[in-house]
Motif scaffolding. Structure first.
Motif, mmCIF file in Angstrom:
data_model
loop_
_atom_site.group_PDB
_atom_site.id
_atom_site.type_symbol
_atom_site.label_atom_id
_atom_site.label_comp_id
_atom_site.label_asym_id
_atom_site.label_seq_id
_atom_site.Cartn_x
_atom_site.Cartn_y
_atom_site.Cartn_z
ATOM 1 N N TYR A 37 0.833 -1.199 0.000
ATOM 2 C CA TYR A 37 0.000 0.000 0.000
ATOM 3 C C TYR A 37 0.874 1.259 0.000
ATOM 4 O O TYR A 37 0.655 2.187 -0.783
ATOM 5 C CB TYR A 37 -0.939 -0.016 1.207
ATOM 6 N N SER A 56 -7.717 4.236 -3.510
ATOM 7 C CA SER A 56 -7.275 3.795 -2.183
ATOM 8 C C SER A 56 -8.258 2.802 -1.585
ATOM 9 O O SER A 56 -7.855 1.767 -1.058
ATOM 10 C CB SER A 56 -7.113 4.996 -1.257
ATOM 11 N N LYS A 63 -7.088 -5.875 -0.380
ATOM 12 C CA LYS A 63 -6.353 -6.468 0.746
ATOM 13 C C LYS A 63 -7.296 -7.279 1.640
ATOM 14 O O LYS A 63 -6.958 -8.371 2.082
ATOM 15 C CB LYS A 63 -5.660 -5.393 1.589
#
Length: 150
Positions: A37, A56, A63
């Motif tokens: 990230y 984002s 994830k």
């Protein structure tokens, strides 16, 4: 300060006890998720892209989905553990560990791609080693869904 240490050690001790053999790949995956990230954010300007909340959130969802894959592996392992215990066979977190190691390899590949995009050269062997490990994990469980026709 002493209480924080006790809480920290207790948390990691309980997690280690609960996960057993799955503990190390899980911790590695957490670390790789964070690194991927961060390096992704660092590489964004070098890719002539803008950092935005949509991308984002999409990355965070990706994830979280990785953790769902590990949960599926744990469920499969639990079914196998239950079945094996009725036969008197000992079994541990094999499938979920393989999934976690495979995901760690994917994250490492992504981190390396981000680092290259940032402009840092990589040692030639590094990517090859990761792809080799990933290939070994992918090829270990040889499960045929159909019998081969002769």
């Amino acid at each position: 300060m002493k209480e924080i240490k006790i809480i920290f050690i207790s948390f990691w001790g309980m997690l280690s006890s609960a996960l057993g053999i799955l503990f190390v790949p899980t911790v590695l995956l957490i670390f790789c998720n964070i690194l991927d990230y961060i390096t992704g954010l660092m590489a964004t300007p070098k890719r002539n892209e803008k950092i935005n909340s949509y991308k984002s959130i999409k990355g965070i969802i990706r994830k979280v989905t990785m953790w769902l894959l590990i949960a599926v592996g744990v469920i499969i392992d639990q079914v196998i553990i239950y079945s094996a215990s009725t036969l008197g066979i000992s079994f541990t977190f094999l499938i979920s560990s393989l999934v976690a190691v495979w995901l760690v390899c994917n994250e490492l590949i992504s981190i390396l791609e981000n680092i290259v995009d940032i402009g840092i050269p990589l040692p030639g062997f590094l990517e090859k080693v990761i792809y080799y490990i990933k290939g070994q994990v992918e090829n270990k469980p040889q499960i045929d869904s159909q019998k081969k026709k002769e």
